[in-house]
Design a protein around this motif. Structure first.
Motif, PDB file in Angstrom:
ATOM      1  N   UNK A  35       0.816  -1.216   0.000  1.00 49.65           N
ATOM      2  CA  UNK A  35       0.000   0.000   0.000  1.00 49.65           C
ATOM      3  C   UNK A  35       0.851   1.268   0.000  1.00 49.65           C
ATOM      4  N   UNK A  36       2.175   1.103  -0.034  1.00 50.86           N
ATOM      5  CA  UNK A  36       3.047   2.266  -0.042  1.00 50.86           C
ATOM      6  C   UNK A  36       3.438   2.774   1.324  1.00 50.86           C
ATOM      7  N   UNK A  37       3.092   2.058   2.380  1.00 53.55           N
ATOM      8  CA  UNK A  37       3.533   2.441   3.724  1.00 53.55           C
ATOM      9  C   UNK A  37       4.984   2.019   3.929  1.00 53.55           C
ATOM     10  N   UNK A  38       5.755   2.873   4.560  1.00 48.67           N
ATOM     11  CA  UNK A  38       7.136   2.547   4.902  1.00 48.67           C
ATOM     12  C   UNK A  38       7.193   2.151   6.371  1.00 48.67           C
ATOM     13  N   UNK A  39       7.598   0.920   6.641  1.00 49.71           N
ATOM     14  CA  UNK A  39       7.777   0.452   8.014  1.00 49.71           C
ATOM     15  C   UNK A  39       9.250   0.553   8.361  1.00 49.71           C
ATOM     16  N   UNK A  40       9.556   1.287   9.406  1.00 45.79           N
ATOM     17  CA  UNK A  40      10.943   1.497   9.809  1.00 45.79           C
ATOM     18  C   UNK A  40      11.179   0.881  11.180  1.00 45.79           C
TER      19      UNK A  40
END
Length: 456
Positions: free
Chosen positions: A49-54
């Motif tokens: 979905x285009x979320x960046x998990x850091x």
């Protein structure tokens, strides 16, 4: 000979900007990405979905950055360390070193001090996938043991590969959570060859290339596992070194690798402490950073500075996310392209195009008598060692006011005063044309030190 050298300008060579966090300020603040704060970010992945998990090493939490730039805590509590399964904020982590994403946007993280591999589903439910305590043991799930798992990579079949750093092994976790040794026997030496006999020392970073081969970084070397032939190959580095020097892959040196990222066009980005290196076409070049500086700088790719690169994430054609662990922020580098490497004596008339920029001098370039080197307007030429262009034929480098030709020294250039960038020898200068050349050095201006051009 017509020559017009301009004062350096910036932004042509690729750029580095702050993507998230506040440089040199650690914390747990959520909200808009440039107002948020992080506590030693060390890596990230994008979901479908285009979320960046850091992830954060000291923060021991997983943060989520949405496509519209909002930062929140996805799992764990920033600054609270433990190893507890649970939902979202009820879960706890102990120093997260790496993150990978699998089928269905399932996340996996390597818990460095917790000696575990954790699994997080899209609803933020955290479970222990493998590992239990410090040690070495094969087995299923929590029966297995690790000694400081540092990196993760997911294979085509869904198996999870783990850099088990202090056990000097690469471990493999299949879909049934069975943990076995894939590479290494614990020996403190790097040995190539068949996987049955090969060994690895302190593996720190993992990635898969486009052919499904496993890339492995140790502190000072890069290796590749040919999965089809089940062999370990040495790609770059010379073993222990206290400096980062460019050159042919097996002559180059690395100071302290903690991260790698594979570019879809075939290059391998390497986070070598404060520098970003690139292995491409059996050569290593420095793209960004300064090996003896811990300060912070954005702007030009060639002049940006980092303190401790904890992770790299390559996305698309030109985006490289840099997790600057000790500056507590996430940087975004727009890399103009993978470089075109140039070295040796030209075999005839050659054109260096803007489209194939940047052109990296990987060795001395000689334009022989009777040959012409043409450099197009807007092209970029960089050297990251003490190499130059010697012209015995003719050089036609004609930029324009709107598209100058950039000649740039990288931070790793050695003994700059000993070689000019362009040197004419036994050449008929009337056949050469140079105009609108932008001469730039990371350390000083060419035109104030007289290092750029020499005739005769």
């Amino acid at each position: 000979l017509l020559l017009l050298i301009s004062v350096p300008s910036y932004g042509q060579f690729g750029s580095v900007t702050n993507f998230a966090g506040q440089p040199n300020r650690s914390g747990s603040q959520n909200g808009p990405r440039l107002e948020a704060s992080f506590f030693e970010p060390t890596g990230g992945v994008f979901d479908s979905k285009g979320n960046l998990f850091t992830i954060e090493y000291s923060g021991s939490a997983i943060r989520k950055i949405t496509p519209n730039g909002e930062v929140s805590v996805f799992a764990g509590i920033v600054g609270v360390r433990s190893s507890v399964d649970g939902q979202g904020a009820q879960a706890r982590f102990s120093s997260i070193a790496d993150i990978a994403i699998g089928a269905g946007d399932t996340l996996y993280v390597a818990e460095y001090n917790g000696q575990r591999i954790r699994k997080i589903d899209p609803q933020a439910t955290v479970t222990t996938y493998a590992g239990s305590s410090w040690g070495f043991r094969e087995g299923q799930g929590s029966q297995a043991q690790f000694r400081y798992p540092t990196a993760l990579a997911i294979g085509a079949d869904g198996s999870l590969y783990v850099a088990d750093t202090d056990n000097n092994r690469i471990r493999k976790i299949d879909k049934d959570r069975n943990v076995t040794t894939f590479l290494g026997d614990g020996s403190a030496t790097n040995r190539t060859g068949s996987l049955e006999q090969a060994t690895i020392v302190k593996p720190r970073a993992l990635a898969f290339d486009k052919d499904g081969n496993l890339l492995i970084a140790t502190p000072n070397d890069l290796f590749r596992v040919d999965m089809a032939n089940e062999t370990l190959e040495h790609l770059a580095g010379q073993g222990q070194s206290n400096q980062s020097l460019d050159g042919p892959a097996l002559q180059a040196t690395f100071r302290d690798i903690y991260s790698i990222a594979y570019h879809k066009d075939g290059g391998i980005f390497v986070g070598d402490r404060q520098t970003i290196r690139l292995l491409k076409d059996t050569h290593v070049v420095t793209l960004s950073g300064h090996q003896s500086s811990f300060s912070y700088a954005e702007g030009d790719l060639a002049t940006a500075k980092y303190r401790y690169i904890g992770g790299l994430l390559s996305k698309g054609h030109d985006s490289l996310f840099i997790f600057d662990r000790s500056h507590h922020n996430i940087r975004l580098a727009r890399v103009s392209d993978n470089p075109t490497l140039q070295a040796g004596t030209l075999s005839g008339n050659v054109t260096w195009t803007k489209a194939n920029s940047p052109h990296y001098l990987n060795g001395d370039v000689v334009v022989p008598a009777g040959a012409t080197l043409t450099i197009e307007p807007g092209a970029i030429v960089q050297r990251n060692a003490n190499y130059n262009i010697t012209v015995k034929g003719s050089l036609k480098a004609e930029g324009s006011a709107t598209e100058p030709i950039l000649f740039s020294d990288g931070w790793n250039s050695q003994s700059l005063s000993s070689k000019f960038f362009i040197q004419f020898e036994e050449a008929n200068l009337s056949d050469s044309k140079l105009s609108y050349l932008n001469a730039h050095s990371s350390a000083h201006s060419f035109n104030t030190r007289g290092l750029f051009l020499r005739t005769g």
